[in-house]
Design an enzyme around this catalytic site. Structure first.
Site, mmCIF file in Angstrom:
data_model
loop_
_atom_site.group_PDB
_atom_site.id
_atom_site.type_symbol
_atom_site.label_atom_id
_atom_site.label_comp_id
_atom_site.label_asym_id
_atom_site.label_seq_id
_atom_site.Cartn_x
_atom_site.Cartn_y
_atom_site.Cartn_z
ATOM 1 N N GLU A 160 43.154 32.489 42.241
ATOM 2 C CA GLU A 160 42.895 33.786 41.935
ATOM 3 C C GLU A 160 41.038 34.044 41.633
ATOM 4 O OE1 GLU A 160 43.992 34.914 37.901
ATOM 5 O OE2 GLU A 160 43.628 36.973 38.410
ATOM 6 N N LYS A 202 46.053 35.092 44.657
ATOM 7 C CA LYS A 202 46.224 36.303 43.877
ATOM 8 C C LYS A 202 44.901 37.068 44.040
ATOM 9 C CE LYS A 202 46.932 37.288 38.989
ATOM 10 N NZ LYS A 202 47.900 36.886 37.948
HETATM 11 P P1 13P Z 1 45.910 41.796 35.292
HETATM 12 O O1 13P Z 1 46.844 42.174 35.872
HETATM 13 O O2 13P Z 1 45.917 42.239 33.919
HETATM 14 O O3 13P Z 1 44.555 42.101 35.878
HETATM 15 O O4 13P Z 1 45.992 40.309 34.882
HETATM 16 C C1 13P Z 1 46.083 39.407 35.877
HETATM 17 C C2 13P Z 1 45.768 38.047 35.516
HETATM 18 O O5 13P Z 1 46.531 37.236 35.558
HETATM 19 C C3 13P Z 1 44.424 37.965 35.165
HETATM 20 O O6 13P Z 1 43.960 36.483 35.219
#
Ligand code: 13P
Length: 324
Positions: A160, A202
């Protein structure tokens, strides 16, 4: 490395019509979500809140996996069942956030996690010069090292790299930074021999900065985001699971929907791994009140259903209204 098993898990997490619930807020973050509703941020309230979400009947129709927090993966429902078992009974794959250190991977595996998330945060400076290449490389290196360790522990890494919406930048600048970020991430992934087939990406969507005073049309965001991913993400990646990043829940769903309606099919399933865009409505509907568990669950099911529809471009204003 058991690539086949990892690939199977990665593909199950992006199965048609399903996506991931990120319910992995740290104590500080969940505290910020509770505070406006006057909910005290203690262990029992966090447990009751996560229980409300995770025991929603039939949610496995729309949710493939849940990312849990270190505290939550060890907690149980009122009936004594570990949350991990509650999820498995619904056919949902338990996952974990590992921001606190990858040495815990073996423990999490024993507790039932089959995938793990690590987030790196990229800030777009208003000076036009940040993030620097060095900052991107350091973040990509950390993400790749963690992903390699996850695969060694036979867990699917969710990588991510979040380019934050904060700031006054244009959508073009966000595109540029996201492209550079993803390019660097996949280069580091190659150096660390992370198997593409056994991971998920992600990313954030390509958007104008939150205080730029500009709002891009939904179509433009969808096109820019998919164009950016096409340039940087190998087709061997089993799926893309977007974060919502502080967009309103309806806008995050609309953007995902528009991406799945683009005329040319993307090489990967485009799905969701939302926290705020799935949780804002159920948290408000529940409000910490034990008599409003049903309201919270209804709101959660509705958002999950809308995002499931967005996986095939079938999200409509009518569907949105049907849950009100
Ligand atoms: P949000 O969808 O609120 O951005 O959160 C996703 C997430 O896992 C942040 O690390």
């Amino acid at each position: 490395m058991a690539t086949t098993t990892l690939e199977g898990t990665a593909r199950a997490l992006v199965a048609p019509g399903k996506g991931i619930l990120a319910a992995d807020e740290s104590h500080a973050t969940i505290g910020r979500r509770f505070e406006p509703l006057g909910i005290v941020n203690n262990e029992e309230n966090r447990r009751r809140y996560r229980q409300m979400l995770l025991t929603t009947k039939g949610i496995g129709e729309f949710i493939s996996g849940v990312i849990l927090f270190d505290e939550t993966i060890r907690q149980t429902a009122d009936d004594g069942r570990p949350f991990v078992d509650v999820l498995r009974n619904e056919g949902i794959i338990p996952g974990i956030k590992v921001d606190r250190g990858s040495e815990r991977l073996a423990d999490y595996k024993k507790l039932g996690a089959r995938f793990a998330k690590w987030r790196a945060v990229i800030v777009i400076g208003d000076d036009g010069r940040t993030p620097t290449p060095l900052a991107l490389e350091a973040n990509a290196e950390a993400l790749a090292r963690y992903a390699a360790l996850c695969q060694e522990a036979e867990m699917v890494p969710i990588v991510e790299p979040e380019v934050l919406m904060d700031g006054g930048h244009s959508i073009e600048r966000c595109f540029e930074v996201t492209e550079a970020t993803l390019h660097t991430v996949f280069h580091a992934r190659w150096e660390h021999k992370v198997a593409l087939e056994g991971m998920l990406l992600k990313p954030s969507m390509v958007l104008p900065g939150a205080v730029s005073g500009r709002r891009a049309p939904v179509e433009d965001v969808a096109q820019a985001t998919v164009r950016c991913l096409r340039r940087t993400v190998p087709a061997a990646v089993p799926g893309i699971v977007f974060l919502s990043g502080g967009q309103s829940d309806e806008l995050a769903t609309a953007h995902l929907n528009a991406m799945n309606r683009l005329p040319e099919a993307a090489p990967w399933p485009l799905s969701f791994s939302f926290a705020r865009a799935l949780q804002a409505a159920p948290l408000t509907a529940w409000g910490g009140d034990p008599t409003r568990v049903d309201d919270g669950q209804r709101a959660f099911r509705h958002r999950a259903r809308c995002n499931s529809a967005a996986r095939t471009g079938a999200y409509t204003a009518e569907l949105e209204r049907s849950g009100r």
